[in-house]
Design an enzyme around this catalytic site. Structure first.
Site, PDB file in Angstrom:
ATOM      1  N   GLU A  99       0.645  -1.312   0.078  1.00  0.00           N
ATOM      2  CA  GLU A  99      -0.465  -0.162   0.284  1.00  0.00           C
ATOM      3  C   GLU A  99       1.082   1.129  -0.139  1.00  0.00           C
ATOM      4  O   GLU A  99       0.777   2.230  -0.788  1.00  0.00           O
ATOM      5  CB  GLU A  99      -1.184  -0.230   0.858  1.00  0.00           C
ATOM      6  CG  GLU A  99      -2.008  -0.798   1.397  1.00  0.00           C
ATOM      7  CD  GLU A  99      -2.940  -0.772   0.179  1.00  0.00           C
ATOM      8  OE1 GLU A  99      -3.425   0.306   0.089  1.00  0.00           O
ATOM      9  OE2 GLU A  99      -3.569  -2.067  -0.643  1.00  0.00           O
ATOM     10  N   CYS A 135     -12.236   1.417 -15.298  1.00  0.00           N
ATOM     11  CA  CYS A 135     -13.115   3.350 -14.791  1.00  0.00           C
ATOM     12  C   CYS A 135     -12.034   4.305 -14.461  1.00  0.00           C
ATOM     13  O   CYS A 135     -11.539   4.493 -13.692  1.00  0.00           O
ATOM     14  CB  CYS A 135     -13.546   3.030 -14.127  1.00  0.00           C
ATOM     15  SG  CYS A 135     -14.290   4.735 -13.290  1.00  0.00           S
ATOM     16  N   CYS A 184     -16.535   1.095 -20.119  1.00  0.00           N
ATOM     17  CA  CYS A 184     -17.629   1.292 -19.818  1.00  0.00           C
ATOM     18  C   CYS A 184     -19.085   0.346 -20.193  1.00  0.00           C
ATOM     19  O   CYS A 184     -19.345  -0.079 -19.559  1.00  0.00           O
ATOM     20  CB  CYS A 184     -18.744   2.348 -20.335  1.00  0.00           C
ATOM     21  SG  CYS A 184     -18.251   3.849 -19.517  1.00  0.00           S
ATOM     22  N   CYS A 218     -17.683  -2.340 -17.954  1.00  0.00           N
ATOM     23  CA  CYS A 218     -18.403  -2.306 -16.231  1.00  0.00           C
ATOM     24  C   CYS A 218     -18.753  -2.201 -15.570  1.00  0.00           C
ATOM     25  O   CYS A 218     -20.708  -2.344 -16.264  1.00  0.00           O
ATOM     26  CB  CYS A 218     -17.823  -0.979 -16.270  1.00  0.00           C
ATOM     27  SG  CYS A 218     -18.176   0.105 -14.382  1.00  0.00           S
ATOM     28  N   CYS A 275     -25.185   4.001 -13.958  1.00  0.00           N
ATOM     29  CA  CYS A 275     -23.357   4.710 -14.202  1.00  0.00           C
ATOM     30  C   CYS A 275     -24.030   6.208 -14.399  1.00  0.00           C
ATOM     31  O   CYS A 275     -24.605   6.684 -15.684  1.00  0.00           O
ATOM     32  CB  CYS A 275     -22.279   4.881 -14.331  1.00  0.00           C
ATOM     33  SG  CYS A 275     -21.390   5.555 -14.056  1.00  0.00           S
TER      34      CYS A 275
END
Length: 346
Positions: free
Chosen positions: A36, A193, A200, A203, A209
């Site tokens: 991370e 995205c 799209c 997705c 959306c």
């Protein structure tokens, strides 16, 4: 489609289309935490070789805590944003001293460690301990602003608070789904995205959306208001002794390249000879300056003029904690800034 199915759709998509072969996809909080931190401001493909080399050298929190900062910075060298490495080292020492070597479980405790913010703490807790906590990194902000049609720069406090509330409202109810859900958000933003060419049709959130429905995919999230990038310049003194070694100076512990070894700097090539004599007690002969080159930071652009100099007189003893002679292989193996590495390789 609705918010009620948001997490289920993402988890289902992750199972079939998400990333499952990343080296940090384990339940070990140390490895998750390291990934991370490395992934802040850095792409996955860049991180992987650094991550593996870092773990080879520091396989446990105890190993990292016991290391010197020089050793940590040397293994971080090239990744940039060196405060991440310094904070990582300090956090490892805090885990050993405060938590007995056991990585804390609660996001609030994790966020108290140096270099760990709210979103990173939540991600570590979700991946390592199935903690039900929302994340809000850049990928998640992009997904949520598009899906919910939220305008306004996400870095503004009011918009960020709105996104946190939304992120918390969309969490899955089953805590065992948290690792998959958290990874799904990251993967969707990284692979589908995306900022400029969102896919799209692929997705799982496209049916409801708002950005897709209104044709605003490229408008959201709202871009940060642009400011002129400040310009700075410096002269780096490339001082050699008669053995061909180069003189490096340790940077201050905070600020740009904090704690790294770098070339001494001065404001102008006209000051170079005086700087060598007054600061280091060295008599030198200047050679023609090398070609300028530019290094771009997040908040400014730095133009660097390398000024070679060869010692012509006696060399006074140097303090090893601040100044040190390095052979070129030694310098390249040390914790040095990326532009200096490029210069020495050249």
């Amino acid at each position: 489609m609705s918010a009620a199915t948001f997490s289920a759709r993402l988890i289902g998509w992750q199972s079939s289309h998400g990333r499952h072969d990343l080296p940090w996809q384990v339940s070990d909080p140390y490895r998750v935490w390291l990934s991370e931190i490395m992934l802040q401001q850095t792409q996955v493909a860049t991180v992987i070789p650094y991550y593996q080399r870092f773990l080879d050298r520091f396989p446990t929190i105890a190993d990292l805590a016991a290391a010197t900062q020089d050793d940590v910075l040397a293994h971080w060298s090239g990744l940039g944003y060196y405060s991440r490495a310094r904070n990582l080292h300090a956090a490892a020492q805090m885990v050993m001293a405060r938590f007995g070597g056991q990585f804390p479980h609660l996001p609030a405790e994790i966020a108290e460690l140096p270099g760990i913010g709210r979103s990173t703490a939540a991600a570590i807790a979700a991946f390592s301990f199935n903690t039900q906590s929302a994340i809000l990194d850049g990928n998640v902000k992009r997904v949520l602003t598009r899906w919910a049609g939220i305008a306004g720069f996400p870095g503004e406090k009011a918009i960020e608070n709105k996104l946190w509330l939304l992120a918390e409202s969309l969490l899955p109810t089953n805590v065992t789904d948290m690792p998959a859900y958290t990874q799904a958000q990251m993967d969707l933003g990284a692979t589908v995205c995306t900022p400029k060419k969102p896919a799209c049709l692929a997705c799982p959130l496209s049916d409801d959306c708002i950005a897709k429905a209104t044709g605003r995919q490229l408008e959201l999230p709202t871009a940060k208001p642009k400011k002129a990038v400040p310009e700075r310049s410096t002269v780096m003194l490339l001082i050699h002794d008669d053995a061909g070694r180069v003189l490096l100076e340790r940077r201050p512990p905070t600020g740009i390249w904090g704690g790294l070894w770098s070339l001494p700097e001065t404001g102008s090539t006209l000051d170079a000879e005086n700087a060598c004599r007054e600061r280091f007690g060295l008599r030198v002969e200047l050679e023609p300056a090398l070609a300028d080159f530019t290094h771009v930071f997040t908040h400014f652009r730095l133009t660097i003029t390398p000024q070679p100099a060869v010692i012509t007189g006696p060399c006074n003893a140097l303090r090893d904690d601040e100044l040190r002679w390095f052979s070129y292989p030694e310098a390249l193996a040390a914790g040095i800034p990326t532009p200096l590495r490029k210069l020495l390789n050249r």
